[in-house]
Design a protein around this motif. Structure first.
Motif, PDB file in Angstrom:
ATOM      1  N   GLY A 113       0.777  -1.204  -0.072  1.00 51.14           N
ATOM      2  CA  GLY A 113      -0.028   0.033   0.057  1.00 51.14           C
ATOM      3  C   GLY A 113       0.716   1.263   0.068  1.00 51.14           C
ATOM      4  N   SER A 159      -2.295  -8.406   6.050  1.00 54.39           N
ATOM      5  CA  SER A 159      -3.248  -9.024   7.087  1.00 54.39           C
ATOM      6  C   SER A 159      -4.494  -9.097   6.323  1.00 54.39           C
ATOM      7  N   TYR A 160      -4.944  -8.214   5.137  1.00 56.96           N
ATOM      8  CA  TYR A 160      -6.177  -8.638   4.796  1.00 56.96           C
ATOM      9  C   TYR A 160      -6.271  -9.478   3.549  1.00 56.96           C
ATOM     10  N   GLU A 186       3.583   3.866   6.146  1.00 56.98           N
ATOM     11  CA  GLU A 186       2.447   3.075   6.001  1.00 56.98           C
ATOM     12  C   GLU A 186       1.387   4.085   5.473  1.00 56.98           C
ATOM     13  N   ASP A 187       0.726   3.362   4.669  1.00 62.22           N
ATOM     14  CA  ASP A 187      -0.152   3.973   3.827  1.00 62.22           C
ATOM     15  C   ASP A 187      -1.624   4.362   4.707  1.00 62.22           C
ATOM     16  N   ASP A 230      -5.632   1.509  10.343  1.00 63.96           N
ATOM     17  CA  ASP A 230      -7.026   0.979  10.511  1.00 63.96           C
ATOM     18  C   ASP A 230      -7.262   0.185  11.993  1.00 63.96           C
ATOM     19  N   THR A 231      -7.291  -1.006  12.026  1.00 67.61           N
ATOM     20  CA  THR A 231      -7.212  -1.431  13.115  1.00 67.61           C
ATOM     21  C   THR A 231      -6.001  -1.489  14.111  1.00 67.61           C
ATOM     22  N   GLY A 232      -4.893  -1.118  13.284  1.00 70.51           N
ATOM     23  CA  GLY A 232      -3.637  -0.849  14.085  1.00 70.51           C
ATOM     24  C   GLY A 232      -2.747  -2.008  14.174  1.00 70.51           C
ATOM     25  N   THR A 253      -1.170  -4.025  12.029  1.00 69.57           N
ATOM     26  CA  THR A 253      -0.306  -4.023  10.975  1.00 69.57           C
ATOM     27  C   THR A 253       1.012  -3.078  11.753  1.00 69.57           C
TER      28      THR A 253
HETATM   29  C1  PRP Z   1      -3.394  -2.699   4.620  1.00 66.53           C
HETATM   30  C2  PRP Z   1      -2.920  -1.290   4.561  1.00 66.53           C
HETATM   31  C3  PRP Z   1      -1.985  -1.349   5.887  1.00 66.53           C
HETATM   32  C4  PRP Z   1      -2.910  -2.281   6.692  1.00 66.53           C
HETATM   33  C5  PRP Z   1      -3.736  -1.226   7.637  1.00 66.53           C
HETATM   34  O1  PRP Z   1      -2.412  -3.644   4.124  1.00 66.53           O
HETATM   35  O2  PRP Z   1      -1.971  -1.186   3.440  1.00 66.53           O
HETATM   36  O3  PRP Z   1      -0.951  -1.901   5.915  1.00 66.53           O
HETATM   37  O4  PRP Z   1      -3.814  -2.834   5.882  1.00 66.53           O
HETATM   38  O5  PRP Z   1      -4.647  -1.970   8.475  1.00 66.53           O
HETATM   39  P1  PRP Z   1      -4.604  -2.505   9.991  1.00 66.53           P
HETATM   40  O6  PRP Z   1      -4.362  -0.944  10.584  1.00 66.53           O
HETATM   41  O7  PRP Z   1      -6.024  -2.986  10.259  1.00 66.53           O
HETATM   42  O8  PRP Z   1      -3.595  -3.584  10.230  1.00 66.53           O
HETATM   43  P2  PRP Z   1      -2.829  -5.095   3.485  1.00 66.53           P
HETATM   44  O9  PRP Z   1      -2.740  -6.123   4.451  1.00 66.53           O
HETATM   45  O10 PRP Z   1      -4.437  -4.920   2.536  1.00 66.53           O
HETATM   46  O11 PRP Z   1      -1.806  -5.112   2.400  1.00 66.53           O
HETATM   47  P3  PRP Z   1      -1.293  -4.149   1.198  1.00 66.53           P
HETATM   48  O12 PRP Z   1      -0.662  -3.122   1.905  1.00 66.53           O
HETATM   49  O13 PRP Z   1      -0.549  -5.047   0.363  1.00 66.53           O
HETATM   50  O14 PRP Z   1      -2.619  -3.840   0.617  1.00 66.53           O
END
Ligand code: PRP
Length: 180
Positions: free
Chosen positions: A45, A70-71, A100-101, A104-106, A108
């Protein structure tokens, strides 16, 4: 197959660019004494954000990447952060900025921050372009945040929906057709 959706513009490319200039000034000031800042992009991201950010950082930087997921293709966090690609370089005793982009939940940011801290950098700071504080499930906050946003499903500027729309130059909000 994904349900049909449209994307409404939420944060323009111009607004993002102006905010990045401000953030870069703050980062440069904060790391004024460092000989080299290691800027770590969290894939996938952050690839657009880190590219624009480092070009505004008028200082000596080394760029490295770490891939965490994580998604997957899901809209729901698995709450299990998998490291898919580790850093190439050493960060022990170095000044590090994790990019980080979106937070959200935090999970990652928290997981990756702990991982990097265990390698004993001299200093570790974090920056997230977007923050959704209302979704937080862990006690974590980036040192710098570009924009705080409400709990909307966002895409663009590196952020995907089922791996699509990362290449939009702005941040958009997903609206499902026939939905809200
Ligand atoms: C997304 C986004 C952040 C993370 C945030 O990553 O890029 O890294 O989720 O979410 P969180 O705060 O709930 O953990 P993703 O797992 O979708 O991978 P990507 O960056 O490859 O899209």
């Amino acid at each position: 197959m994904t349900q049909p959706y449209v994307i409404d513009k939420m944060i323009s490319a111009k607004t993002i660019s102006a905010r990045i200039e401000e953030l870069a000034t703050e980062i440069r000031d904060a790391f004024a004494g460092t000989d080299k800042l290691i800027v770590v992009g969290l894939l996938r991201g952050s690839f657009v954000f880190i590219a624009d950010l480092v070009r505004e950082l008028d200082m000596n930087v080394e760029v490295d990447f770490l891939e965490a997921s994580s998604y997957g293709d899901s809209m729901e966090s698995s709450r299990e952060v998998r490291i898919l690609k580790d850093l190439r370089g050493e960060i022990h005793g170095r000044d590090v900025l994790l990019v980080e982009d979106i937070v959200d939940t935090g999970f990652t940011l928290s997981h990756v921050t702990n991982l990097l801290k265990s390698r004993e950098p001299r200093r570790l700071e974090t920056i997230a372009l977007l923050d959704k504080p209302s979704r937080r499930e862990t006690d974590v906050k980036a040192t710098w945040t570009g924009f705080e946003i409400p709990d909307e499903f966002v895409v663009g500027y590196g952020i995907d929906f089922a791996q699509r729309n990362r290449n939009l130059p702005y941040i958009g909000k997903v609206r499902f057709e026939g939905g809200e």
